[in-house]
Enzyme design. Structure first.
Site, PDB file in Angstrom:
ATOM      1  N   SER A   1      -9.866  -0.876   6.278  1.00  0.00           N
ATOM      2  CA  SER A   1      -9.214  -0.583   4.994  1.00  0.00           C
ATOM      3  C   SER A   1      -8.502  -1.756   4.352  1.00  0.00           C
ATOM      4  CB  SER A   1      -8.227   0.581   5.164  1.00  0.00           C
ATOM      5  OG  SER A   1      -8.925   1.784   5.390  1.00  0.00           O
TER       6      SER A   1
ATOM      7  N   SER B   1      -9.335   1.701   2.311  1.00  0.00           N
ATOM      8  CA  SER B   1      -8.435   2.553   1.556  1.00  0.00           C
ATOM      9  C   SER B   1      -7.303   1.786   0.870  1.00  0.00           C
ATOM     10  CB  SER B   1      -7.839   3.618   2.473  1.00  0.00           C
ATOM     11  OG  SER B   1      -7.085   3.047   3.511  1.00  0.00           O
TER      12      SER B   1
ATOM     13  N   LYS C   1       0.846  -1.187   0.000  1.00  0.00           N
ATOM     14  CA  LYS C   1       0.000   0.000   0.000  1.00  0.00           C
ATOM     15  C   LYS C   1       0.885   1.242   0.000  1.00  0.00           C
ATOM     16  CE  LYS C   1      -3.742   2.187   2.659  1.00  0.00           C
ATOM     17  NZ  LYS C   1      -4.593   2.072   3.867  1.00  0.00           N
TER      18      LYS C   1
END
Length: 550
Positions: free
Chosen positions: A230, A193, A112
């Site tokens: 997320s 996210s 990420k």
């Protein structure tokens, strides 16, 4: 508390007038010139100390210096033809020059884009003007602990995956680089996210018989971040596995924070075994991350998680006690397909291996989202928007400097792309002015109450089952209003504040025109990852047993 004396010949810019203006903010006046002069001297001492720190060279922790790699650490921005889903932020390809294990030998891994990778930019899903003073994406001088551990295990670092702006969105339409598409249904959200990570793993899970356009380059494994779902939300929407481990099991060192109490890094993959392998690589105390506790195991004491899957037998399922968390199936706006799909699958598949499956109630669970919000909302602005530091020793990513204070340009950018950030800023300012700090302290005490509520029921049950998300993946919203409305209610946050491990497991499909995945969440006691993995394996065995019998 001692006070540092002023350096010889130090010239301060602070004046009596400045001190008076500062005091007047609280309607304070000084009783004498001596009192005023004394406080001015103390203020000038603070100024002198911090100006000296400004001039000192920074310190890159030796344990975080980029690991020597077999290939040069080069990166490139992927071409659209290789990245049609916008899952990749920046691409690379390198391995450790001298790996210390072969747990991930030959496996490609994506991180990420809020995780520091030495030699690569860190974007946090934002515009460059929001993360550095020179309007360029900052290049990381360090490897986050999880990056170093993947390389040491023989993994191939393939790049950073797109994430939502400031890591603060449950959908995948807020990144500065554009929306991330669901590989099962381009044009739909992949969840946030950790949107790029979910998409990349979903590419590996998409039914090969389903008519799909070219999805682009992919990775074998991914590491995401989770503060309010997320990891698990994109895992659910993309039909893969996503683990938010116990808070403090996997070091967060080198990742950009939202607020430490809920910061988690975890594994995402298209198979349960890969989740277990990645967890074995990532877990364990690193000596730097203050989120870790005396309960955090040393790396040498981390369980052999893949071996746990090898030991699972159908007969062990007869000892498994599964609780269907009643309140989690009563969320307003929950899709009937998700509610029925998760509930029935849990009953059927766990039942097929002889597990005891009953409904259980934790009334406080329904208040979990408001407890999570009240306990974290003020500090999310401090940490996630301003990069403020706590009163305890911590090591933030040294190269990321979030823009502060907000101005009109920043407001316009955020409102257009991720209004959640401006909401954090506005609401934190309002809350600090309106509510006493003891209210946040009360919310923290409610977190302990919520943790105890789960712990109490987990005495009688091995795992709790909930839907991961209340809905199926939806089309990317087009307007500001639609973007805000679409994100409401898509939360998996209670277990972030309580710290319990939570794994999203592919559960089924819904939708009318498109085949859209949804996930089931398995939760166990803190530090109970072995139980979570065992339950997930038994769920899979039950599913397979029913398919075989049919």
């Amino acid at each position: 508390m001692s006070t540092v004396s002023l350096p010889l010949n130090y010239e301060s810019a602070l004046t009596t007038e400045y001190l008076r203006g500062l005091a007047q903010q609280w309607n304070i006046s000084f009783s004498s010139e001596e009192e005023e002069a004394t406080y001015l001297l103390l203020l000038q001492s603070a100024e002198a100390v911090h100006r000296q720190i400004v001039d000192l060279p920074d310190f890159d922790h030796p344990d975080l210096l980029p690991l020597a790699t077999a290939e040069v650490r080069q990166f490139w921005k992927p071409d659209f033809r290789d990245n049609p889903c916008n899952a990749w932020s920046h691409r690379c390809s390198f391995r450790a020059a001298h790996p210390t294990s072969s747990l991930l030998k030959g496996r490609s891994v994506a991180f990420k884009d809020n995780i520091s990778v030495g030699g690569l930019p860190t974007t946090v899903g934002a515009f460059s003007t929001l993360v550095s003073r020179d309007a360029r994406f900052p290049i990381s001088p360090i490897d986050a602990t999880v990056v170093k551990r993947v390389l040491e295990a023989g993994g191939i670092l393939k790049g950073t995956a797109t994430c939502e702006m400031y890591s603060a969105a449950p959908l995948s339409s807020t990144s500065a680089s554009g929306p991330v598409h669901n590989p099962w249904a381009p044009g739909h959200t992949s969840g946030g996210s950790s949107s790029g990570c979910g998409c990349l793993m979903g590419m590996n899970a998409v039914d090969p018989n389903q008519d799909q356009p070219n999805l682009g380059d992919r990775a074998d494994l991914a590491i995401g971040g989770d503060q309010g779902g997320s990891i698990r939300i994109p895992a659910s929407y993309c039909g893969v596995y996503g683990l938010k481990p116990t808070h403090g099991l996997v070091p967060y060192t080198g990742a950009v924070t939202l607020t430490p109490m809920i910061d988690h890094l975890g594994s995402m993959a298209s198979t349960l075994r890969d989740i277990a392998i990645l967890l074995q690589v990532l877990a364990g105390y690193d000596g730097i991350d203050p989120r870790m506790t005396p309960e955090s195991p040393l790396p040498t004491a981390v369980p052999d998680y893949p071996a746990i899957l090898d030991d699972v037998r159908v007969e062990q399922g007869r000892k498994l006690r599964v609780g269907l968390l009643k309140e989690a199936f009563e969320v307003p706006g929950m899709s009937p397909q998700v509610r029925t799909g998760v509930y029935d699958a849990a009953v059927e598949f766990f039942g097929a291996v002889g597990a005891t499956v009953v409904e259980v109630s934790v009334p406080l669970h329904a208040q979990g989202p408001i407890i999570w919000t009240a306990a974290t909302r003020m500090t999310m602005s401090d940490w996630g928007c301003q990069s403020l530091m706590p009163g305890f020793l911590s090591y933030n990513a040294p190269h990321v400097e979030l823009r502060w204070p907000p101005d009109q340009e920043m407001h316009n950018l955020l409102t257009e792309n991720n209004p959640s950030i401006m909401n954090l800023i506005f609401s934190a300012a309002y809350l600090k002015e309106t509510f006493p700090s003891k209210l946040v302290a009360k919310a923290h005490r409610k977190v302990f109450e919520l943790r105890k509520a789960y712990d109490d029921v987990l005495v009688d049950f091995d795992v709790l089952i909930t839907p991961t998300t209340p809905t199926l993946s939806s089309p990317h919203p087009e307007s500001l209003t639609d973007r805000v409305k679409a994100a409401v209610g898509i939360v998996a946050c209670p277990f972030n504040v309580t710290g319990h491990p939570a794994l999203s497991v592919p559960c089924g499909f819904g939708g009318a025109e498109k085949r859209l995945p949804f996930g089931m969440q398995i939760v166990s006691k803190r530090w109970g990852e072995e139980t979570v993995l065992r339950a997930a394996a038994l769920f899979e065995l039950g599913k397979e047993a029913l398919r075989t019998n049919k």
